[in-house]
Write an enzyme that holds these catalytic residues in place. Structure first.
Site, mmCIF file in Angstrom:
data_model
loop_
_atom_site.group_PDB
_atom_site.id
_atom_site.type_symbol
_atom_site.label_atom_id
_atom_site.label_comp_id
_atom_site.label_asym_id
_atom_site.label_seq_id
_atom_site.Cartn_x
_atom_site.Cartn_y
_atom_site.Cartn_z
ATOM 1 N N HIS A 274 0.829 -1.206 0.000
ATOM 2 C CA HIS A 274 0.000 0.000 0.000
ATOM 3 C C HIS A 274 0.867 1.261 0.000
ATOM 4 O O HIS A 274 0.915 1.970 -0.985
ATOM 5 C CB HIS A 274 -1.016 0.023 1.139
ATOM 6 N N ASP A 325 -5.148 -8.556 -2.945
ATOM 7 C CA ASP A 325 -5.394 -8.217 -1.544
ATOM 8 C C ASP A 325 -6.644 -8.897 -0.988
ATOM 9 O O ASP A 325 -6.643 -10.095 -0.737
ATOM 10 C CB ASP A 325 -5.472 -6.697 -1.412
#
Length: 458
Positions: A274, A325
């Site tokens: 991220h 994810d």
């Protein structure tokens, strides 16, 4: 007597994307799961498997496979607003009931979908380790073995990233009851790593790394103790949410990425997952260290994380890859498309990541994601000798690809195609997807349904 050598498998592609660019009439040979010959400009020979448009298989550098089972179940607003943190509470409720058999079935479903979309290897950021009461299983690596079994049965390449999770917040805060299935101390985690090594035996190209979950979940002392335990890739969630950044500053006086670079030897072994909320100085630190930014555009959009400063990072030469994810939607091309589209919306321009005049955005996204994911997952990439024989074939008869050539093929796949553009997928020279379908799709879907129905009735 020496063992008989593995057979040589041969392919031929009129169009193939090689490290040096597009090439025509490429003959490719694999042996023992590796590419041993890549020769452009030669005709096909009898027995060659035909690949109309050949791409190297893409790595998915960040997955929580079990979350595929809760996809679509968190899209309900709240009176006080919804966020990552309220989503996380729902996720904890889901995993509180997840048994090993269901874990394997859900992972198999996710991995089949990844293969059908063009992902040929997954980095499994695996943090569900213990039993329902939080006690370790008799076999500490029980859940890791289930992940390995799902990868083995589906055929996807696996980089297993067991997660160290010890605390609820910065500064070593005690974990909360909902986290009981995730928690380790350093000695217990060392035992888990040994079990993971055993779990991967027999998967000859599997890679074992590890993942300190986040700076919320690990102290500096624990991080220092963990790093010598494994020489593989190191992945960490970092700076995903503004609340996380604010809490880190309140605790330490530093932002998460700043703190990490002050206290850990971050280098090309690392993947910073991220890294959404970073300053210009932190961006330069990531680039200089040669670490990979692990970007998950679909999940980051779904959770409302924010936008990584991708254009500035790209201009500085940063390395990145994409991951699915939360697996709320599994689609390799969509991850690349949304990475570019998020930047277009933010910067109010078009083709904002392609580095110069006349350069293809689709090809730039694909090649850089390919290389960044391979680095983060501890493997080599590309259609070149010595790399894994992981091949993705696009269908030239798909409506979005008709009469395309060269870079227009990738631009049209990423930005204009939906289902059906991926015709076949080969892993280690073995065909796993034919005419867009994994051969075990129906059986895997049946096991997934059988596992999920009782879970969602709880």
């Amino acid at each position: 007597m020496p063992a008989n050598p593995a057979p040589i498998l041969r392919f031929h592609a009129p169009h193939a994307l090689l490290p040096q660019g597009w090439a025509r009439d490429v003959r490719i040979a694999s042996q023992g799961g590796k590419l041993v010959e890549v020769t452009p400009g030669v005709p096909a020979e009898a027995g060659d498997a035909a690949l109309a448009i050949a791409l190297p298989g893409l790595g998915n550098l960040h997955s929580h496979a079990f979350q595929r089972g809760m996809a679509g179940l968190t899209e309900i607003g709240g009176n006080s607003g919804d966020s990552f943190w309220s989503w996380r509470e729902l996720m904890y409720r889901f995993l509180a009931h997840l048994q090993p058999e269901a874990m394997q079935a859900i992972a198999e479903q996710a991995y089949v979908e990844m293969l059908e979309s063009g992902f040929t290897r997954v980095g499994e950021f695996h943090y569900l380790h213990h039993g329902l009461d939080g006690a370790p299983y008799a076999n500490r690596a029980e859940m890791a073995e289930r992940i390995a079994a799902a990868a083995r049965s589906s055929g996807i390449g696996l980089t297993l990233l067991p997660v160290f999770y010890a605390h609820a917040d910065f500064g070593g805060a005690a974990p909360n009851p909902a986290q009981r299935r995730l928690i380790h101390d350093v000695d217990g985690f060392a035992e888990l790593l040994q079990g993971c090594t055993r779990a991967l035996q027999g998967q000859d190209d599997a890679v074992l790394g590890f993942a300190p979950h986040s700076l919320r979940a690990v102290t500096g002392e624990e991080l220092s103790a963990l790093l010598p335990l494994n020489t593989g890739p190191v992945h960490i969630h970092i700076a995903e949410q503004t609340r996380e950044v604010d809490a880190c500053v309140a605790w330490s006086g530093m932002r998460p990425v700043q703190w990490l670079y002050e206290h850990a030897p971050v280098d090309a072994r690392w993947c910073l997952v991220h890294a959404t909320h970073i300053t210009g100085a932190e961006l330069q630190q990531i680039v200089a260290s040669r670490a990979v930014a692990g970007l998950c555009p679909i999940t980051e959009a779904n959770l409302g994380d924010g936008l990584f400063p991708m254009q500035a990072f790209a201009r500085a030469g940063g390395r990145f890859g994409v991951g699915s994810d939360s697996n709320v939607l599994i689609d390799a091309a969509e991850e690349l498309r949304l990475l570019e589209y998020g930047q277009r919306l933010h910067l109010r321009g078009r083709n904002v990541l392609a580095p110069g005049d006349g350069q293809s955005t689709g090809r730039w996204l694909y090649e850089h994601s390919l290389n960044g994911a391979a680095q983060a997952l501890g493997v080599t990439s590309g259609l070149q000798v010595g790399a894994p024989a992981d091949l993705v074939e696009l269908d030239p008869d798909h409506p979005a690809l008709i009469a395309r050539d060269g870079d227009a093929l990738l631009d049209s796949w990423v930005f204009a195609a939906r289902n059906g553009a991926v015709r076949s997928v080969w892993r280690q020279g073995r065909q796993l997807v034919r005419d867009g379908r994994h051969p075990q799709r129906e059986a895997v879907a049946a096991r997934f349904a059988a596992a999920l129905r009782p879970l969602l009735r709880v």
